[in-house]
Design a protein around this motif. Structure first.
Motif, mmCIF file in Angstrom:
data_model
loop_
_atom_site.group_PDB
_atom_site.id
_atom_site.type_symbol
_atom_site.label_atom_id
_atom_site.label_comp_id
_atom_site.label_asym_id
_atom_site.label_seq_id
_atom_site.Cartn_x
_atom_site.Cartn_y
_atom_site.Cartn_z
ATOM 1 N N ASN A 1 0.933 -1.228 -0.182
ATOM 2 C CA ASN A 1 0.031 0.068 0.001
ATOM 3 C C ASN A 1 0.593 1.073 -0.078
ATOM 4 O O ASN A 1 0.876 2.163 0.923
ATOM 5 C CB ASN A 1 -0.813 0.105 1.270
ATOM 6 N N ILE A 2 1.619 1.500 -0.860
ATOM 7 C CA ILE A 2 2.674 2.349 -0.922
ATOM 8 C C ILE A 2 1.929 3.562 -1.715
ATOM 9 O O ILE A 2 1.489 3.631 -3.009
ATOM 10 C CB ILE A 2 4.002 2.281 -1.798
ATOM 11 N N PHE A 3 1.693 4.773 -0.837
ATOM 12 C CA PHE A 3 1.006 5.895 -1.338
ATOM 13 C C PHE A 3 2.035 6.835 -1.625
ATOM 14 O O PHE A 3 3.016 7.094 -0.763
ATOM 15 C CB PHE A 3 0.004 6.547 -0.636
ATOM 16 N N CYS A 4 2.299 7.478 -2.698
ATOM 17 C CA CYS A 4 3.324 8.403 -2.995
ATOM 18 C C CYS A 4 2.734 9.655 -3.699
ATOM 19 O O CYS A 4 2.137 9.516 -4.561
ATOM 20 C CB CYS A 4 4.222 7.807 -3.806
ATOM 21 N N ASP A 5 3.365 10.875 -3.350
ATOM 22 C CA ASP A 5 2.830 12.220 -3.857
ATOM 23 C C ASP A 5 4.111 12.897 -4.296
ATOM 24 O O ASP A 5 4.973 13.339 -3.610
ATOM 25 C CB ASP A 5 1.909 12.888 -2.885
ATOM 26 N N VAL A 6 4.444 12.915 -5.764
ATOM 27 C CA VAL A 6 5.423 13.484 -6.415
ATOM 28 C C VAL A 6 5.361 14.810 -6.842
ATOM 29 O O VAL A 6 4.165 14.986 -7.363
ATOM 30 C CB VAL A 6 5.925 12.746 -7.343
ATOM 31 N N LYS A 7 6.236 16.069 -6.445
ATOM 32 C CA LYS A 7 6.125 17.310 -6.632
ATOM 33 C C LYS A 7 7.487 17.586 -7.352
ATOM 34 O O LYS A 7 8.291 17.959 -6.571
ATOM 35 C CB LYS A 7 5.687 18.201 -5.621
ATOM 36 N N ASN A 8 7.600 17.360 -8.637
ATOM 37 C CA ASN A 8 9.090 17.684 -9.259
ATOM 38 C C ASN A 8 9.998 16.903 -8.716
ATOM 39 O O ASN A 8 10.230 15.711 -8.617
ATOM 40 C CB ASN A 8 9.471 19.205 -9.317
ATOM 41 N N GLU A 9 11.006 17.526 -7.932
ATOM 42 C CA GLU A 9 12.339 16.932 -7.094
ATOM 43 C C GLU A 9 11.931 16.510 -5.727
ATOM 44 O O GLU A 9 13.043 16.327 -5.107
ATOM 45 C CB GLU A 9 13.561 17.885 -7.439
ATOM 46 N N ALA A 10 10.716 16.541 -5.251
ATOM 47 C CA ALA A 10 10.445 16.281 -3.943
ATOM 48 C C ALA A 10 9.055 15.508 -3.894
ATOM 49 O O ALA A 10 8.302 15.450 -4.762
ATOM 50 C CB ALA A 10 9.944 17.476 -2.924
#
Length: 167
Positions: free
Chosen positions: A77-86
């Protein structure tokens, strides 16, 4: 827009594989692999168990795991929120820790929690800047050891290393 979406998907996959690599590094007692998931100076907050740098946590957990007979970490259950380089992520983790308590008998601790991580991409590499482990619950069972002849090893002699070298 499509290029950004593809880049975010690639970043999500890189982060997911880094989390998996952390578990593999712990279970195979491959310290360089386990250390590789943190950026230098990255921090780890495991509540009352440990607070400090990622490298300090690996040193601490190495001593704990060395006393055990076996251990196995899985993430789901890996939730991931990516914003450019973070990025930020939450991954559910199950850790099974086995300790021999006397000949033929073992203690099996199963802990469940979550890794909540803050990530950054530096020089093209995603790694953890800060991890907070949130413990949800655990249980202990003691009894006979039915797995006296394990094929898995906690070092680079584990059969998986030969297979993975071929790729």
């Amino acid at each position: 827009m499509a290029a950004r979406a593809i880049e975010d998907l690639l970043s999500h996959q890189a982060i997911t594989e880094t989390i998996y690599r952390y578990c593999r590094g712990l279970d195979r007692m491959d310290k360089p692999m386990a250390l590789s998931v943190w950026h230098p100076g990255g921090t780890a907050d495991y509540g009352k168990m440990f607070q400090g740098t990622g490298a300090g946590f690996i040193d601490w957990v190495w001593e704990q795991h060395a006393r055990m007979t076996a251990h196995s970490h899985q993430v789901t259950n890996i939730f991931c929120d990516v914003k450019n380089e973070a990025a930020v992520s939450e991954a559910y983790v199950t850790a099974v820790l086995i300790t021999d308590i006397r000949p033929g008998h073992q203690s099996v601790y199963t802990g469940r929690g979550r890794y909540v991580d803050r990530w950054s991409k530096r020089a093209g590499i995603w790694a953890i800047d800060h991890r907070r482990y949130i413990h949800d619950f655990g249980e202990v069972h003691e009894g006979p050891n039915p797995d006296a002849e394990r094929a898995g090893r906690r070092d680079r002699q584990d059969p998986s290393y030969d297979l993975l070298r071929m790729t």
